[in-house]
Design a protein around this motif. Sequence first.
Motif, short mmCIF file in Angstrom:
data_model
loop_
_atom_site.label_atom_id
_atom_site.label_comp_id
_atom_site.label_asym_id
_atom_site.label_seq_id
_atom_site.Cartn_x
_atom_site.Cartn_y
_atom_site.Cartn_z
N LEU A 151 18.76 38.66 44.97
CA LEU A 151 18.53 38.36 43.55
C LEU A 151 19.39 37.20 43.05
O LEU A 151 19.08 36.61 42.01
N ALA A 163 12.56 45.02 47.95
CA ALA A 163 12.16 44.01 46.98
C ALA A 163 10.72 44.32 46.59
O ALA A 163 9.83 44.32 47.46
N LEU A 176 17.95 45.63 38.99
CA LEU A 176 18.84 45.89 40.13
C LEU A 176 19.09 47.39 40.16
O LEU A 176 19.80 47.94 39.32
N VAL A 204 14.13 41.68 35.52
CA VAL A 204 14.59 41.89 36.90
C VAL A 204 15.42 43.16 36.89
O VAL A 204 16.30 43.34 36.05
N ASP A 228 14.66 44.80 42.50
CA ASP A 228 15.52 44.46 43.64
C ASP A 228 15.02 43.18 44.34
O ASP A 228 13.91 42.71 44.10
N GLY A 229 15.90 42.63 45.19
CA GLY A 229 15.56 41.37 45.85
C GLY A 229 15.91 41.31 47.32
O GLY A 229 15.93 40.23 47.90
N GLY A 275 16.74 35.89 49.33
CA GLY A 275 16.16 35.45 48.07
C GLY A 275 15.55 34.06 48.16
O GLY A 275 14.43 33.83 47.69
#
Length: 853
Positions: free
Chosen positions: A657, A598, A646, A644, A612-613, A625
């Motif tokens: 996310l 992240a 991914l 955002v 990324d998260g 998250g």
Amino acid sequence: MRQRTYFRPLIPLLLSLISGIFVGTRFPGHWIWGVLGAGAAGAFIGHSRIRRKETLLSPLLFFILLGYLSVQPWSAPRFPENHVVRFIGLQKRHLSGTVAGEIRRDEKRTRFVLTHLSIKDRRTNSEGALPVAGKLRVSCWGNPPAFQAGDRLWLTARIRPVNSFQNPGGFDYRRYLAFKGIWANAYTSERDLRVAPETGKSSFFYRIQGFRQTLSRFIDGRLLAYSAETREILKALVLGFRSEIPADLREAFSRAGVSHILAISGLHIGIVAGVAFWLWIQALSCSGVLLRRAWTRKVAALLSLIPVLGYGLLSGMAPSTQRAVIMVAVFLAALFFEKEHEPFNTLALAALVILLVHPPALFSISFQLSFASVFSILFGMSKTRGWWERSHKTGKESLFSRVRRWLVSFLLVSTFAVLGTIPIVMLYFNRVALISLAANMAIVPLIGFLAVPGGLLGVCLFPVFPHGSAMCLEFSAVVIQEAIDAVHFFSRIPYASLDTFTPTGFEMFLYYAAMGFVFHGIHRKKGLFESPSWDPSEKGLFPFLDRYIPLTLYRRWKTVGIFILVSGLAADAGYWLHYRLWHTDLRVSVIDVGAGNAILAELPKGYNLLIDGGGFPDNTAFDVGASVVAPFLRRKKIHFLDAVVLSHPNSDHMNGLIHILRHFRVKALWTNGDREESESFHAFMRAVGEEQIPIPPYEKLPRSFRINGTDVGILYPPPGYRRFKERERWRNTNNNSMVLRVRYKNAAFLFPGDIMAQAEDELIRIAGDTIQSTVMVAPHHGSKTSNTVAFVKTVKPRVVIVSAGNRGPHSKILQRYRRFGARIYSTHVHGAVRILVDDSGIQILPTVKDARL
């Protein structure tokens, strides 16, 4: 005229103790100086008392040092040789222990705490076991045999250290468990755990715990006709068991602003005390001896302490329960000794007792919320007494006037409780419930005056009349079901609650100062430290400050107060406007999310890019998250994300996310177009659809952007890569990761996702030397399947950051980067790593500065 030093002396002593505890956790280890200072302050106090002279500073200094010393066993522990931390390692241990506290079960695992440990070790003979000090938190996967508090368990497990995400200002899970006396974890499975044949402990504590478990099973067995939600809420209200309340129901209570109802506090304890006092009055009125001596109320007050203490123990004695029990006990003691009850001093006494017994309670959320709400209620009601007592003072009060006064009082109490806890709720939960007052007016009477009394009566009848107990519990269940429906109704109202930023300590101070200023201005009565007849011209608020504070400041306190508050608000707003929207530097933060990625890139002029998260395989077990990434963003006052990214749909990059997409405003989502047939991916795509977030097709995404002087490039995978997936098997999810490069001034950052050796080679062929970067996040968390010699040689990173779990990067990869002269930081050791780029160069800021990899 001689003045009393303080009108409410326990409050400054409490504040001093709290200050000492804070200092003790921030600067631990100075035992000797603390003992010497406390001894000197105590000697000075004793000398002053002998000479009958008042002292002001020495008691405050003594309590500061007392607070410092009291928290040292937790902030700077000295473990004995047989402490459980000495056995941490990868080796499996044969150990036994006694179950203590609440047992938490879900579909996949059971969690509990063991005390009175013993371990079979090479240092002991084959027949004996080594006694071990400390507590151990155990997670058992699967469905272990039934057991309860007090039972002795045998298990085989690995003892591991307590790990925590190390992000600036983030929740410190390691410290949270340390304050509970837990310094190690153990992991086992159902096949490696068994209940010892001997019976459980027979101590009073374990008997209480066993009785709670028995009542819990009785509720589950007799209320099968009601939903699991209803049963869990009932157990929370009467037994203090809150861990098994479903997450979606907790969320509904939080959105409606009525989560406080689930904590056993003054409402519950007050009901027990009031009913017990009335019953004892009725019973003791039959005694002629007590009536003649006018002892009926005194004896009833004394006897009422028994059910109050009993219910406190039965409910688990959480901080809110402790506060309520102590305050009610002091009130009943005042009735017994026929003394006047002073609520602020009583509240301070309750906090002093709790903190002297267990100093880490200061950092408990329930402790802070409980005392903040009660203090706010007491302070607010004291300043508005004329509003809700007006009709009572005019003479005989009609039924309508009594009802109106009760409604006004109830509304004011709810209002002050909400106002007093808003900053703390924002600090820990990043939420403000706008519907809170209306929801409290509807739900608190149902729970407080119907469900709780019925449940408590059921608990009292359980040992002697189980059938009657079941009837009372069923009545409570019916009421609770109606309350749950009301909670869902309020929580579904649009804008019932708002997600908020995380306030700083300065902002919380400004809020409480403003509230105190407003209420003090509404109705000018005695202040918190002032004598009843205090007047600005007499001064004397803090006598030792009289010589330094001009008299005009006392008389113009309104003007001075408004000036200070407005200046503070303006300074705070200016700081955050510059920090968020006007800054000209590039800030990159590699967030510590464990085994995942992240990355937050804050471009100049407020453009925010989240790459990324993070995430765990199962979001129901832990949502990275919600618990890590979102708090990190909210501490930076970020509510809007321009993009955002991914990189690829693996859980350790994607699952975190899902919460971000639902709770933040996202302008666009960039993906490589890969899909996964998993529940997590479907949840991710549902969030995208429901929030109507645009997803540009990967092939149509520009390969490069220039945003506020920063160059952002998408280097990989090549457009149309999906056409080759069938014949080129190496193009799996990891190798298809989206690779980004961000360049600002003389610094470049490379974010390669989880690409492995084959993708690294293709990236070199496509981009060549253009991937050369100052800072690189190691591909695939520092795995040996990535980070090839050719790739490292081409990128030539001066700084490498590894976002990895507890085991960190592979040792060969560390050696490889060191051979190329790169500085290496790893989130599992250094925590979150922040990089600042401006005209002066590049600055690396790890959260843990002195850590070594």
